[in-house]
Design a protein around this motif. Structure first.
Motif, PDB file in Angstrom:
ATOM      1  N   GLY A 148       0.627  -1.329   0.077  1.00  0.00           N
ATOM      2  CA  GLY A 148      -0.081  -0.134   0.098  1.00  0.00           C
ATOM      3  C   GLY A 148       0.871   1.270  -0.082  1.00  0.00           C
TER       4      GLY A 148
ATOM      5  N   THR B  12      -0.030   3.925  -2.724  1.00  0.00           N
ATOM      6  CA  THR B  12      -1.240   4.552  -2.438  1.00  0.00           C
ATOM      7  C   THR B  12      -1.183   5.552  -1.343  1.00  0.00           C
ATOM      8  N   LYS B  13      -0.476   5.125  -0.218  1.00  0.00           N
ATOM      9  CA  LYS B  13      -0.300   5.775   0.974  1.00  0.00           C
ATOM     10  C   LYS B  13       0.450   7.172   0.564  1.00  0.00           C
TER      11      LYS B  13
ATOM     12  N   GLU C 288      -8.861   4.132   0.760  1.00  0.00           N
ATOM     13  CA  GLU C 288      -9.577   3.006   0.949  1.00  0.00           C
ATOM     14  C   GLU C 288     -10.402   2.677  -0.214  1.00  0.00           C
TER      15      GLU C 288
ATOM     16  N   ILE D 153      -8.629  -0.003  -2.083  1.00  0.00           N
ATOM     17  CA  ILE D 153      -8.566  -1.570  -1.562  1.00  0.00           C
ATOM     18  C   ILE D 153      -9.578  -2.157  -2.015  1.00  0.00           C
TER      19      ILE D 153
ATOM     20  N   PHE E   2      -3.530   1.025   5.512  1.00  0.00           N
ATOM     21  CA  PHE E   2      -2.470   0.855   4.481  1.00  0.00           C
ATOM     22  C   PHE E   2      -2.055  -0.744   4.668  1.00  0.00           C
TER      23      PHE E   2
ATOM     24  N   PHE F 104      -3.511  -3.163   2.121  1.00  0.00           N
ATOM     25  CA  PHE F 104      -3.258  -3.403   0.740  1.00  0.00           C
ATOM     26  C   PHE F 104      -2.211  -4.407   0.444  1.00  0.00           C
TER      27      PHE F 104
ATOM     28  N   LYS G  17       0.751  -1.957  -4.676  1.00  0.00           N
ATOM     29  CA  LYS G  17      -0.079  -1.123  -4.797  1.00  0.00           C
ATOM     30  C   LYS G  17      -0.057   0.193  -4.081  1.00  0.00           C
TER      31      LYS G  17
END
Ligand SMILES: Nc1nc2c(c(=O)[nH]1)N(C=O)[C@@H](CNc1ccc(C(=O)N[C@@H](CCC(=O)O)C(=O)O)cc1)CN2
Ligand SMILES: Nc1nc2c(ncn2[C@@H]2O[C@H](COP(=O)(O)OP(=O)(O)OP(=O)(O)O)[C@@H](O)[C@H]2O)c(=O)[nH]1
Ligand SMILES: [K+]
Length: 457
Positions: free
Chosen positions: A112, A115-116, A130, A133, A450, A453, A457
């Motif tokens: 994740g 994306t974070k 979110e 996900i 996170f 994930f 990602k």
């Protein structure tokens, strides 16, 4: 300087193509060292894809023939410099190239983390992260549509508007309380009350969407019960169109719980076939019975099946007693071989309930079950396109806390509390909304989110 991160972003296993993603300040430098194409990497235009080879600069070994894309910050997913390497799909080659990238100064990304970064760098807010996900994990069409809506920011936009209104209200109260001599219009308790009321109903309406949202995300839980041989497995198979449950004519063959996801008009339904709720001496079956009872308690609907050929016996009534207070439908199966007397007797017994007569063998009546199932869902009209839908339990909890805070503010006013006391509750309300969008969220919550994930990602 933030670390430069890299990961294999395609699923593990062999595929046609595998993608390695690199994000951070060093990504272009790393790519320049390992990529050799017709154009030097530093001269490649941003947002283009380019053919070339990945060559280990120390051994001069060619690792793969690739296509590389370059995305200059901030116009990238993470808002950092991003390089994506499209390799041939084999895991060995992908790992080798990833190893090389790490040797050149990147580190392996945590699950994740891309994306974070997109969140921390302000490209998306927390509820949108979110949604990523949810989109990845969605099992059905409707579920992925709901996630996509959230990813597009519909929920965030609404909640941000509300939060801004609350903050304006707080500011207005504070100015009134702290600087009474200023000639701005003073806010009165009545004005605060009148501003909060519509916000409360809006928040309430959003909270109410969770029932449907949860069903969309997880599917409607439907449990099929009935004594042995009434046709539970056959019904599951008929509705799912697959052959997952074992159908036999030996009573008690369904020893455990069988689950199947089906999709009726885009509505996700989790069908659970049980061993039947009944007392038994058989240990294996008894465990199944316990699980069946649990499944019934957690269900949105139970389907109680009766064998129309055999008619009602005491065991049917025992089972029905377990579900009669739940939302249920009763199915009279095997009408193809049922006598009129038996049918009348069953109709009479269940005259106050929703009874559907079917034959799985001939297919008669099955569509009535489907109508009943879809009807449960938003009375059959699934309007997903423009509606805000809460699908996430964390969001639901925060919305409810926000609602309680607004209620507290309203009753503080009713109780004659001074304005500066009321602001405490309004601040809480704003804080809880910020927990959804990520504007007032703490590190621990972020990490919790996170880590769900997948890698890359
Ligand atoms: N190869 C690849 N496919 C992918 C992704 C990816 O990162 N790489 N995505 C990753 O999840 C998704 C696509 N999402 C993305 C969202 C925004 C941007 C982006 O670059 N946004 C910039 C520029 C937008 C523009 O050019 O108009 C921006 O918002 O500033 C990229 C991917 C799904 N497919
Ligand atoms: N004639 C007729 N037979 C049916 C019908 N539905 C199911 N059967 C038969 O009834 C028998 C039992 O069906 P199952 O689906 O295994 O019943 P079950 O309720 O899952 O049984 P257990 O696993 O023992 O709890 C099978 O032989 C089916 O073919 C129907 O509508 N008409
Ligand atoms: K069975």
């Amino acid at each position: 300087m933030e670390d430069t991160i890299a990961a294999i972003s395609t699923p593990p296993g062999t595929g046609g193509i595998g993608i390695i993603r690199i994000s951070g300040e060093k990504s272009f430098k790393i790519a320049s060292r390992i990529f050799k194409g017709a154009v030097e990497f530093e001269n490649i235009k941003t947002h283009t894809i380019n053919y070339g080879k990945i060559i280990d600069p120390s051994s001069h070994e060619t690792l793969d023939e690739v296509l590389v894309s370059k995305m200059k910050r901030p116009a990238s997913f993470t808002k950092e410099d991003v390089v994506e390497i499209n390799c041939h799909g084999g895991i060995i080659v992908l790992r080798k190239i990833l190893g090389l990238i790490v040797k050149e100064g990147a580190r392996i990304a945590e699950p994740g983390e891309f994306t974070k970064r997109a969140f921390l760098n302000g490209r998306i807010d927390l509820s949108q992260a979110e949604a990523v996900i949810d989109l990845i994990n969605s099992k059905t069409d409707a579920g992925s549509k709901a996630a996509l809506n959230q990813l597009e920011g519909k929920l965030s936009k609404k909640l941000k508007e509300v939060r801004e209104k609350l903050i304006e209200l707080i500011a207005h109260i504070e100015v009134t309380v702290d600087y009474p001599e200023h000639d701005i219009e003073e806010i009165t308790g009545d004005m605060v009350y009148e501003s909060l009321k519509p916000i409360k109903s809006l928040i309430y309406n959003i909270s109410e969407t969770f029932e449907n949202g949860r069903m969309i995300r997880e599917g409607l839980n439907v449990v099929i019960v009935g004594r042995p041989n009434v046709g539970k497995s056959s019904l599951l198979n008929e509705l799912s169109g697959k052959n997952k449950a074992i159908v036999t004519d030996i009573p008690g063959t369904t020893r455990d719980i069988i689950e199947e996801y089906i999709n009726i008009k885009g509505i996700p339904i989790k069908l659970i076939d049980t061993a039947g709720i009944r007392e038994t001496e058989d240990v294996v079956e008894r465990i199944g019975v316990e699980r069946a009872k649990k499944a019934v308690n957690e269900s949105d609907l139970t389907i109680m099946m009766i064998d129309g050929e055999a008619g009602i016996i005491s065991e049917d009534i025992e089972i029905f007693n377990e579900v009669r207070n739940k939302r249920n439908i009763v199915i009279l199966n095997k009408i193809d071989i049922s006598s009129n007397d038996k049918i009348k007797e069953i109709e009479n017994y269940f005259k106050d309930y929703n009874l559907i007569k079917i034959s799985i063998k001939t297919g008669s009546g099955i569509e009535k079950i489907e109508e009943e199932l879809t009807g449960l869902f938003n009375k059959g009209s699934l309007r997903l396109n423009d509606e805000i839908l809460l699908t996430n339990i964390r969001h639901k909890n925060m919305i409810d806390k926000c609602m309680v805070s607004i209620d507290n503010a309203l009753s503080a006013y009713d109780g004659g509390m001074p304005l500066d006391m009321i602001t405490i509750d309004i601040k809480d309300a704003a804080y809880y909304l910020g927990q959804i969008t990520g504007e007032s969220v703490n590190e621990q919550v972020l990490n919790e989110i996170f880590k769900r994930f997948c890698i890359g990602k």
